[in-house]
Scaffold this motif. Sequence first.
Motif, short mmCIF file in Angstrom:
data_model
loop_
_atom_site.label_atom_id
_atom_site.label_comp_id
_atom_site.label_asym_id
_atom_site.label_seq_id
_atom_site.Cartn_x
_atom_site.Cartn_y
_atom_site.Cartn_z
N GLN A 98 -7.40 5.44 7.32
CA GLN A 98 -7.87 5.95 6.05
C GLN A 98 -8.10 7.44 6.22
O GLN A 98 -8.33 7.92 7.33
CB GLN A 98 -9.15 5.24 5.58
CG GLN A 98 -10.34 5.38 6.48
CD GLN A 98 -11.57 4.72 5.85
OE1 GLN A 98 -11.49 4.07 4.82
NE2 GLN A 98 -12.70 4.89 6.48
N PRO A 99 -7.99 8.22 5.14
CA PRO A 99 -8.07 9.68 5.27
C PRO A 99 -9.43 10.19 5.72
O PRO A 99 -9.51 11.24 6.36
CB PRO A 99 -7.73 10.18 3.86
CG PRO A 99 -7.97 8.99 2.97
CD PRO A 99 -7.66 7.80 3.78
N GLU A 150 0.84 -1.20 0.00
CA GLU A 150 0.00 0.00 0.00
C GLU A 150 0.87 1.24 0.00
O GLU A 150 1.88 1.31 0.70
CB GLU A 150 -0.92 0.01 1.23
CG GLU A 150 -1.81 1.23 1.34
CD GLU A 150 -2.71 1.19 2.56
OE1 GLU A 150 -3.20 2.27 2.98
OE2 GLU A 150 -2.92 0.09 3.12
N GLU A 151 0.45 2.23 -0.78
CA GLU A 151 1.14 3.51 -0.77
C GLU A 151 0.13 4.63 -0.66
O GLU A 151 -1.00 4.54 -1.18
CB GLU A 151 2.01 3.69 -2.02
CG GLU A 151 1.28 3.59 -3.34
CD GLU A 151 2.23 3.69 -4.53
OE1 GLU A 151 1.84 4.35 -5.51
OE2 GLU A 151 3.34 3.12 -4.46
N MET A 174 0.50 10.51 3.22
CA MET A 174 1.48 10.06 4.21
C MET A 174 2.88 9.95 3.63
O MET A 174 3.86 9.83 4.37
CB MET A 174 1.05 8.71 4.77
CG MET A 174 -0.34 8.69 5.36
SD MET A 174 -0.51 9.74 6.82
CE MET A 174 0.45 8.79 8.00
N ASP A 175 2.98 9.99 2.29
CA ASP A 175 4.25 9.83 1.58
C ASP A 175 4.96 8.56 2.03
O ASP A 175 6.16 8.55 2.36
CB ASP A 175 5.15 11.05 1.82
CG ASP A 175 6.35 11.08 0.88
OD1 ASP A 175 6.26 10.46 -0.21
OD2 ASP A 175 7.37 11.71 1.23
N THR A 176 4.21 7.46 2.05
CA THR A 176 4.74 6.17 2.49
C THR A 176 4.32 5.07 1.52
O THR A 176 3.33 5.21 0.79
CB THR A 176 4.23 5.81 3.90
OG1 THR A 176 2.79 5.77 3.88
CG2 THR A 176 4.70 6.82 4.93
N GLY A 191 -10.07 19.09 5.64
CA GLY A 191 -8.81 18.45 5.96
C GLY A 191 -8.00 18.20 4.71
O GLY A 191 -8.22 18.83 3.66
N GLU A 192 -7.07 17.29 4.79
CA GLU A 192 -6.16 17.00 3.69
C GLU A 192 -6.67 15.82 2.86
O GLU A 192 -7.06 14.79 3.41
CB GLU A 192 -4.76 16.69 4.23
CG GLU A 192 -4.10 17.86 4.94
CD GLU A 192 -2.70 17.54 5.40
OE1 GLU A 192 -1.73 17.97 4.73
OE2 GLU A 192 -2.56 16.84 6.42
#
Length: 383
Positions: free
Chosen positions: A144-145, A42-43, A47-49, A369-370
């Motif tokens: 989750q966002p 998962e990316e 989160m830049d992960t 939010g983001e």
Amino acid sequence: MNMLKLLPFAIATAVASGQLLANEQQNNSRFALAGYGDVKYEESKLMDTSAFSARFVPIFLFSLSDKMHIEAETEISVDENGETEIELEYADLHYFLSDTTTFTAGKFLLPFGQYGPNQHPSWINRSAFSPGIYGGLGGHGGYQPMQGLLPVMSDIGVGIQHIIPLGKNQKIFFDAYVTNGLAAEATHGDEEGDHAEGEGEHEEVDDHAMELPELAFEATSADNNSDKAFGGRIAYAFLPGIEVGASYYTAKYDDDEKLGFTATGFDINWIGNHYIVRGEYIKTATDALEEDEHEENKVITFDRNGWYLQATFMAGKMFNVLQGTDFVVEYAETNKINEAERWAYGINYWLDSRAVIKATYEDTTVHDGEDDKRFAIQYSYGF
């Protein structure tokens, strides 16, 4: 008569009786191992992960007799620190009162909607992610966002299930339960609120001036008050393809039993020859204390709602060249507080009837939010 002469006979009788009892228990007892597992990449853009994860979820099934069955599920995974986590998802006993009525006791998945009790295993869920209205609150949903309305709920208590047959292909399912219930997350603000005095009438909140109270849904063997959660689900099924249901859950979550949480839901599961349509609508009401101009506390209510709809087109059943291929699209939104919406698109390839490779892309818009974009590839299997 010398008792020593009877000792060999007594021992032989005891051994024979023990063997007969063991044989009878073996004939009446049946053990089975089932479960599922998955490996996931998962990316996340926000989160830049990017990372791999894996878990194994065995389910132990044991039949004590024709009347009593025991089941337990554990989830074994590795956390972000490299530590092995073992979590008891549920462990309960079913006693069959009749062919249509079952009594359940222990820790069990609460029958709220369809996703939690039936569809959350990764090889059953057609997406590599949980539906948007679930998750973000712990449990199977994970990160989750968009903040979900509920996690996959499990709790400790008792329940009863009853089936009413309506002809050859129609049934009504009825579930009811009583459990320990939920509690407030231990935060500094909550501790101050627990000791505040005064109580007013309930008042609905439409603005975002206050934060939504954080609730702890994790099942525990303790209860912070004498109130018990209760709820249930009633569903109509036109077998084998259609089931629609309505669910209800309510509990007091604070020590003083002044603040409550209530959830209502509606769900549909429609399975056709070449498609599957799944969806749920959930509405929640969460009480909180607010201090008015007279420095007295009044109970206000945060209302939220949301829904998701997932459609799966089983292209492989129509076109031989696409054998084993599914196309999935899902939309989800949450409203009033922490508003967000999400589109998800996926392609699945079934290696056999219980093993699938899923690729899912989702695009989430958070109003206050983001935003985030996530991509995942997941290999899931059931056994």
